[in-house]
Motif scaffolding. Structure first.
Motif, PDB file in Angstrom:
ATOM      1  N   PHE A  46       0.789  -1.353   0.009  1.00  0.00           N
ATOM      2  CA  PHE A  46       0.109   0.232  -0.103  1.00  0.00           C
ATOM      3  C   PHE A  46       1.043   1.049  -0.317  1.00  0.00           C
ATOM      4  N   LYS A  47       2.303   0.968   0.106  1.00  0.00           N
ATOM      5  CA  LYS A  47       3.288   1.999   0.115  1.00  0.00           C
ATOM      6  C   LYS A  47       2.679   3.015  -1.333  1.00  0.00           C
ATOM      7  N   GLY A  48       2.241   4.215  -0.983  1.00  0.00           N
ATOM      8  CA  GLY A  48       2.334   4.911  -2.552  1.00  0.00           C
ATOM      9  C   GLY A  48       0.425   5.956  -1.930  1.00  0.00           C
ATOM     10  N   LEU A  49      -0.046   4.961  -1.017  1.00  0.00           N
ATOM     11  CA  LEU A  49      -1.405   5.178  -1.171  1.00  0.00           C
ATOM     12  C   LEU A  49      -1.474   6.578   0.030  1.00  0.00           C
ATOM     13  N   PRO A  50      -1.995   7.272   0.080  1.00  0.00           N
ATOM     14  CA  PRO A  50      -2.491   7.982   1.424  1.00  0.00           C
ATOM     15  C   PRO A  50      -1.956   7.757   2.751  1.00  0.00           C
ATOM     16  N   ASP A  51      -1.156   8.004   4.030  1.00  0.00           N
ATOM     17  CA  ASP A  51      -0.498   7.296   4.657  1.00  0.00           C
ATOM     18  C   ASP A  51       0.163   6.258   5.068  1.00  0.00           C
ATOM     19  N   ASP A  52      -0.024   5.648   3.747  1.00  0.00           N
ATOM     20  CA  ASP A  52       0.574   3.517   2.918  1.00  0.00           C
ATOM     21  C   ASP A  52      -0.446   3.232   3.963  1.00  0.00           C
ATOM     22  N   ARG A  53      -1.724   3.649   3.709  1.00  0.00           N
ATOM     23  CA  ARG A  53      -2.604   2.277   4.024  1.00  0.00           C
ATOM     24  C   ARG A  53      -3.831   2.757   2.483  1.00  0.00           C
ATOM     25  N   CYS A  54      -4.657   1.161   2.932  1.00  0.00           N
ATOM     26  CA  CYS A  54      -5.508   1.001   1.535  1.00  0.00           C
ATOM     27  C   CYS A  54      -6.513   1.964   2.607  1.00  0.00           C
ATOM     28  N   GLN A  55      -6.484   2.514   0.970  1.00  0.00           N
ATOM     29  CA  GLN A  55      -7.938   3.532   1.052  1.00  0.00           C
ATOM     30  C   GLN A  55      -9.580   2.722   0.987  1.00  0.00           C
ATOM     31  N   CYS A  56      -9.381   1.657  -0.021  1.00  0.00           N
ATOM     32  CA  CYS A  56     -11.180   1.257  -0.088  1.00  0.00           C
ATOM     33  C   CYS A  56     -11.269   0.130   1.147  1.00  0.00           C
ATOM     34  N   SER A  57     -12.465   0.929   1.781  1.00  0.00           N
ATOM     35  CA  SER A  57     -13.552  -0.527   2.479  1.00  0.00           C
ATOM     36  C   SER A  57     -14.239  -1.216   2.291  1.00  0.00           C
ATOM     37  N   HIS A  58     -13.686  -1.971   2.879  1.00  0.00           N
ATOM     38  CA  HIS A  58     -14.540  -3.735   2.469  1.00  0.00           C
ATOM     39  C   HIS A  58     -15.224  -4.243   3.785  1.00  0.00           C
ATOM     40  N   TRP A  59     -16.199  -5.285   3.722  1.00  0.00           N
ATOM     41  CA  TRP A  59     -17.029  -5.602   4.050  1.00  0.00           C
ATOM     42  C   TRP A  59     -16.729  -7.479   4.098  1.00  0.00           C
ATOM     43  N   LYS A 110     -10.421  -0.833  -7.702  1.00  0.00           N
ATOM     44  CA  LYS A 110      -9.429  -0.522  -8.379  1.00  0.00           C
ATOM     45  C   LYS A 110      -8.515   0.839  -8.365  1.00  0.00           C
ATOM     46  N   ARG A 111      -8.137   1.868  -8.225  1.00  0.00           N
ATOM     47  CA  ARG A 111      -7.858   2.535  -7.777  1.00  0.00           C
ATOM     48  C   ARG A 111      -6.651   2.168  -6.735  1.00  0.00           C
ATOM     49  N   THR A 112      -7.231   1.644  -5.763  1.00  0.00           N
ATOM     50  CA  THR A 112      -5.929   0.749  -4.727  1.00  0.00           C
ATOM     51  C   THR A 112      -5.025  -0.297  -5.317  1.00  0.00           C
ATOM     52  N   LEU A 113      -5.781  -1.405  -6.339  1.00  0.00           N
ATOM     53  CA  LEU A 113      -4.890  -2.000  -6.674  1.00  0.00           C
ATOM     54  C   LEU A 113      -4.390  -2.160  -7.744  1.00  0.00           C
ATOM     55  N   GLU A 114      -4.361  -0.577  -8.418  1.00  0.00           N
ATOM     56  CA  GLU A 114      -3.248  -0.190  -8.909  1.00  0.00           C
ATOM     57  C   GLU A 114      -2.246   0.532  -8.243  1.00  0.00           C
ATOM     58  N   VAL A 115      -1.857   0.915  -7.705  1.00  0.00           N
ATOM     59  CA  VAL A 115      -1.038   0.815  -6.771  1.00  0.00           C
ATOM     60  C   VAL A 115      -0.345   0.214  -6.413  1.00  0.00           C
ATOM     61  N   VAL A 116      -1.070  -1.191  -5.426  1.00  0.00           N
ATOM     62  CA  VAL A 116      -0.634  -2.630  -5.127  1.00  0.00           C
ATOM     63  C   VAL A 116       0.071  -3.490  -6.295  1.00  0.00           C
ATOM     64  N   GLY A 117      -0.569  -3.016  -8.071  1.00  0.00           N
ATOM     65  CA  GLY A 117       0.087  -3.725  -8.728  1.00  0.00           C
ATOM     66  C   GLY A 117       1.188  -3.314  -9.101  1.00  0.00           C
ATOM     67  N   ARG A 118       1.908  -1.578  -9.009  1.00  0.00           N
ATOM     68  CA  ARG A 118       3.253  -1.388  -9.045  1.00  0.00           C
ATOM     69  C   ARG A 118       3.637  -1.691  -7.986  1.00  0.00           C
ATOM     70  N   ASN A 119       3.597  -2.043  -6.955  1.00  0.00           N
ATOM     71  CA  ASN A 119       4.021  -2.282  -5.893  1.00  0.00           C
ATOM     72  C   ASN A 119       5.253  -3.869  -6.284  1.00  0.00           C
ATOM     73  N   LEU A 120       3.708  -4.496  -6.155  1.00  0.00           N
ATOM     74  CA  LEU A 120       4.072  -5.636  -6.663  1.00  0.00           C
ATOM     75  C   LEU A 120       5.248  -5.395  -8.090  1.00  0.00           C
ATOM     76  N   GLU A 121       5.024  -4.823  -8.918  1.00  0.00           N
ATOM     77  CA  GLU A 121       5.832  -5.535 -10.021  1.00  0.00           C
ATOM     78  C   GLU A 121       7.131  -4.821  -9.334  1.00  0.00           C
ATOM     79  N   ALA A 122       7.246  -3.943  -8.791  1.00  0.00           N
ATOM     80  CA  ALA A 122       8.927  -2.943  -7.925  1.00  0.00           C
ATOM     81  C   ALA A 122       8.927  -4.325  -7.429  1.00  0.00           C
ATOM     82  N   GLY A 123       8.570  -4.832  -7.001  1.00  0.00           N
ATOM     83  CA  GLY A 123       9.089  -6.075  -5.524  1.00  0.00           C
ATOM     84  C   GLY A 123       9.049  -5.439  -3.984  1.00  0.00           C
ATOM     85  N   GLU A 124       8.090  -4.456  -4.021  1.00  0.00           N
ATOM     86  CA  GLU A 124       7.501  -5.131  -2.438  1.00  0.00           C
ATOM     87  C   GLU A 124       7.177  -5.817  -1.714  1.00  0.00           C
TER      88      GLU A 124
END
Length: 124
Positions: A46-59, A110-124
């Motif tokens: 989640f690095k790069g999102l506000p506060d480096d935290r997931c910004q999506c709610s989940h049930w 989808k907005r969150t997963l875009e950042v997660v995808g970039r971090n996965l590609e970068a090897g986070e």
């Protein structure tokens, strides 16, 4: 009314220790059927999102295992049989052997997963 299942979900993602099956439902929600075969602290994704935290709610509902959500206010664990809601501003730690079903607002996910995808590609 729309319906989906783990077997019929439109998208499948597999990574080491993880398998997820996702489908978008009418009304702006995505359902995910997720299985974890390794314990994982997902905070770095989640690095790069506000506060480096997931910004999506989940049930969600824990079918088996345990998930811990960490927020600025502390952390809370959910185990087999627990239904949960987690607001934006969290990071998850998920334990080996966990299976869950989770509903999330599609656009935010989808907005969150875009950042997660970039971090996965970068090897986070």
């Amino acid at each position: 009314m729309p319906k989906t299942s783990k077997e019929s979900a439109a998208e499948t993602f597999r990574l080491e220790g993880y398998e997820g099956h996702f489908d978008d439902l009418e009304g702006g929600y995505t359902v995910g059927f997720e299985t974890y075969t390794q314990t994982a602290d997902l905070t770095p994704l989640f690095k790069g999102l506000p506060d480096d935290r997931c910004q999506c709610s989940h049930w969600g509902y824990v079918l088996k295992g345990k998930v811990v959500f960490k927020t600025a206010d502390g952390e809370e664990a959910f185990q087999t049989g627990d239904a949960y809601y987690v607001p934006p501003g969290h990071t998850p730690e998920i334990f080996e052997g966990t299976e869950l079903v989770e509903f999330s607002p599609t656009d935010e996910l989808k907005r969150t997963l875009e950042v997660v995808g970039r971090n996965l590609e970068a090897g986070e």
